[in-house]
Write an enzyme that holds these catalytic residues in place. Structure first.
Site, PDB file in Angstrom:
ATOM      1  N   ALA A   1       0.849  -1.197   0.000  1.00 65.14           N
ATOM      2  CA  ALA A   1       0.000   0.000   0.000  1.00 65.14           C
ATOM      3  C   ALA A   1       0.882   1.243   0.000  1.00 65.14           C
ATOM      4  CB  ALA A   1      -0.898   0.008   1.235  1.00 65.14           C
ATOM      5  N   LYS A   2       0.509   2.224  -0.818  1.00 59.75           N
ATOM      6  CA  LYS A   2       1.233   3.500  -0.803  1.00 59.75           C
ATOM      7  C   LYS A   2       0.543   4.365   0.243  1.00 59.75           C
ATOM      8  CE  LYS A   2       3.305   6.787  -4.051  1.00 59.75           C
ATOM      9  NZ  LYS A   2       4.708   6.389  -3.849  1.00 59.75           N
ATOM     10  N   ALA A   3       0.899   4.100   1.500  1.00 62.88           N
ATOM     11  CA  ALA A   3       0.246   4.737   2.635  1.00 62.88           C
ATOM     12  C   ALA A   3       1.140   5.823   3.217  1.00 62.88           C
ATOM     13  CB  ALA A   3      -0.086   3.695   3.703  1.00 62.88           C
TER      14      ALA A   3
END
Length: 304
Positions: free
Chosen positions: A157-159
């Site tokens: 995830a690009k969190a």
């Protein structure tokens, strides 16, 4: 890097003046890093500005949100149209675009229940992410910080929250006189840099670390792999050791912000840059994003 302000930012369904794009100080995402984001570049082409792989970036935004159990209140079609509207309204010929979804005001404490998702899209003019050194090759150091483990936070995830890891590594590298940091996984394999995927050439083969090493599944990484294969180069996703970087015949980084950036040295071991394979891939990437190579126009979304 200093921001070049634009006229508008899209927030929750409408364009607002740049200076009026604000959130509440008690937003959950500000305190606990509960957010997901994407970065997309728009390039100047003979047919006007075009966003590179916009649909793939939006798809990843939704995947990232699902991993964080965030239900995005806007659909992909609306976000796509809003992105084009924003770039047109800001009058950009080329720019960087940032999509952000974060938990806003309404709940405090680690439990995010009750915090509504807020969304924004920003665009601004942004040159070479790694500065003038990127043209002739940058200097890397291996960070003392390890990349987030995929079993601790979802590295696919690009969190927002996990990027504290990247910020610490970047600061360490810059303060030591280097341009960028290499992060290793908890088991010692090469993962990625603070915001870029890594490629090395050994012989006639390009290698890039897999997602199991904590590396983000990069959209530019995927594009570079396709371009390299079309140029006749073999590409493999395999675990790499720190020593593999030292022994590389060539090395470069890639990402939306960094594009394709050659590496000159790692931990003061000279590699030499840009190498011949890197040069060919950079040229192919430039032709693809500018619309000059018809084979890759499917990757472009024209602003119109």
């Amino acid at each position: 890097m200093a921001l070049t302000e634009a006229d508008h930012i899209w927030m929750d369904g409408e364009l607002v003046p740049w200076q009026d794009a604000r959130i509440h100080v008690l937003s959950h995402g500000l305190h606990y890093g509960t957010g997901v984001f994407e970065g997309v570049r728009a390039y100047s082409t003979s047919d006007g500005p075009a966003l590179f792989r916009l649909d793939e970036h939006l798809d990843r935004l939704f995947r990232s949100a699902r991993m964080l159990r965030m239900a995005l209140p806007r659909g992909k079609a609306e976000l796509r149209a809003a992105t084009l509207e924003l770039v047109r309204a800001n009058g950009h010929r080329s720019c960087y675009v940032r999509h952000l979804a974060h938990l806003g005001y309404g709940s405090m404490g680690v439990d995010p229940t009750g915090a509504e998702v807020q969304m924004s899209i920003s665009s601004w003019e942004w040159g070479a992410y790694l500065g003038e050194a990127a043209e002739q090759g940058i200097r890397l150091m291996t960070s003392s910080w390890r990349r987030n483990d995929p079993t601790v936070v979802p590295t696919a995830a690009k969190a927002t929250g996990p990027y504290l890891n990247s910020a610490l590594a970047k600061l360490e590298a810059r303060e030591a006189g280097f341009d960028e940091a290499v992060l290793l996984s908890t088991d010692g394999h090469v993962s990625e840099c603070s915001g870029e995927n890594i490629f090395i050439r050994r012989g006639d083969v390009l290698f890039t670390p897999p997602s199991s090493a904590g590396a983000l599944e990069g959209i530019t990484q995927d594009a570079v792999s396709t371009l390299a294969a079309d140029l006749g180069f073999a590409v493999r996703r395999e675990n790499l050791l720190r020593s593999d970087l030292y022994a590389a015949d060539e090395m470069f980084l890639c990402g939306t912000a960094a594009e394709v950036t050659p590496v000159r040295s790692v931990d003061n071991r000279e590699i030499g840059a840009p190498g011949p394979m890197t040069g060919k891939i950079r040229d192919a990437f430039s032709a693809a994003v500018s619309g000059e190579d018809e084979r890759y126009r499917r990757w472009l979304t024209f602003v119109g």
